[in-house]
Scaffold this motif. Structure first.
Motif, short mmCIF file in Angstrom:
data_model
loop_
_atom_site.label_atom_id
_atom_site.label_comp_id
_atom_site.label_asym_id
_atom_site.label_seq_id
_atom_site.Cartn_x
_atom_site.Cartn_y
_atom_site.Cartn_z
N HIS A 224 45.49 46.55 40.07
CA HIS A 224 44.27 45.88 39.62
C HIS A 224 43.03 46.72 39.90
N TYR B 139 46.23 36.99 44.72
CA TYR B 139 46.24 38.35 44.18
C TYR B 139 45.97 39.37 45.28
N SER C 13 47.28 43.60 32.58
CA SER C 13 48.30 43.73 33.62
C SER C 13 48.68 42.34 34.11
N TYR D 241 44.35 40.11 37.37
CA TYR D 241 43.29 40.01 38.39
C TYR D 241 41.91 40.02 37.75
N SER D 242 41.64 41.03 36.92
CA SER D 242 40.34 41.07 36.25
C SER D 242 40.19 39.93 35.25
#
Length: 206
Positions: free
Chosen positions: A41, A12, A68, A71-72
Motif C-alpha cells: 500500500h 490494514y 490492490s 488501503y488507498s
C-alpha cells in the motif's frame, strides 16, 4: 475520523506491519513472485497527504489506478464522502475487489466507490468522466501509458499523483522516466515529494 473507518485502517496497518518483515528482507524478484499476496500500500503518510489534497481541492471525481487490497481506496472513499464526490477505482483482479468491498461495507463507504475490474489501459479508453484527482499506483511499465490516457480527461486544475518514485530502488529508473514524460508534456506544474515511497504530484494548469 469515523471510528468505523479508523477500525478498518487499523486492520490494514496491522497487516502491513506483519508483511514489512518480508518486504525489508527480500529482493525485488522475491517480492514480485508474491506480489499478488501482499498489501503493497501507499502508506499512511502518503494516504493522509493525498486525502487532504482531495478535500482541499473539493474533488468530485477521483480515479485510482491500482487498488490492490484497498488501503488507498478507503482513504479516497472517505475523502469522496467529505467532498460529495465519488471514487472510480481500477483493479485487475476480482478477488482483490471482493476483499475491498467487504472493508468498504465495514467502514460504511460502499456507496462512494465504483469499481472497474480489468485491464487499466482498456478501462481508461472507456472512461467518459472528467477527472479532478487521480492516483497512478500500478505496475511501473503502465505509468506513462496511463498518464497519456488520463490527460484528456483531466479537468483544469486537476491533480495527478504517482507513487513509488523513490522506493523501491529498483523502480527508481522507471520513476525518473515517468517524471521526465510529465514535464515534457508541458501542461503541468509538477514536484517530487519525499513522502512515503516518493510521490510525484502534478497539477494541470488552468
Amino acid at each position: 475520523m469515523d471510528p468505523k473507518i479508523e477500525a478498518v485502517l487499523a486492520e490494514y496497518d496491522a497487516r502491513a506491519e506483519r508483511e514489512s518483515v518480508f518486504m525489508q528482507s527480500s529482493s525485488i524478484e522475491e517480492i514480485e513472485a508474491r506480489k499478488d499476496e501482499l498489501l503493497i500500500h501507499i502508506g499512511s503518510d502518503s494516504a493522509q497527504l493525498l486525502s487532504t489534497l482531495i478535500k482541499a481541492q473539493g474533488a468530485k471525481t477521483i480515479v485510482e489506478l491500482g487498488a490492490s487490497y484497498g488501503y488507498s481506496t478507503i482513504w479516497f472513499a472517505e475523502a469522496a464522502r467529505a467532498t460529495g464526490g465519488r471514487l472510480i477505482s481500477f483493479e485487475l483482479q476480482p478477488a482483490k475487489v471482493d476483499y475491498i468491498l467487504s472493508r468498504l461495507k465495514q467502514a460504511g463507504l460502499s456507496s462512494f466507490v465504483e469499481f472497474r475490474i480489468g485491464d487499466a489501459i482498456d478501462g481508461l479508453r472507456q472512461l467518459e468522466s472528467s477527472v479532478d484527482f487521480a492516483l497512478i499506483d500500478l505496475w511501473k511499465d503502465l505509468y506513462i501509458p496511463c498518464f497519456d490516457l488520463l490527460v484528456p480527461h483531466l479537468a483544469r486544475g486537476a491533480f495527478l499523483a504517482a507513487d513509488n518514485m523513490l522506493v523501491p530502488l529498483a523502480y527508481r529508473r522507471s520513476g525518473e522516466r515517468y517524471r521526465q514524460h510529465v514535464r515534457a508534456n508541458g501542461q503541468f506544474d509538477s514536484v517530487l515529494l519525499p513522502v512515503g515511497s516518493g510521490l510525484e504530484i502534478s497539477r494541470l494548469r488552468d
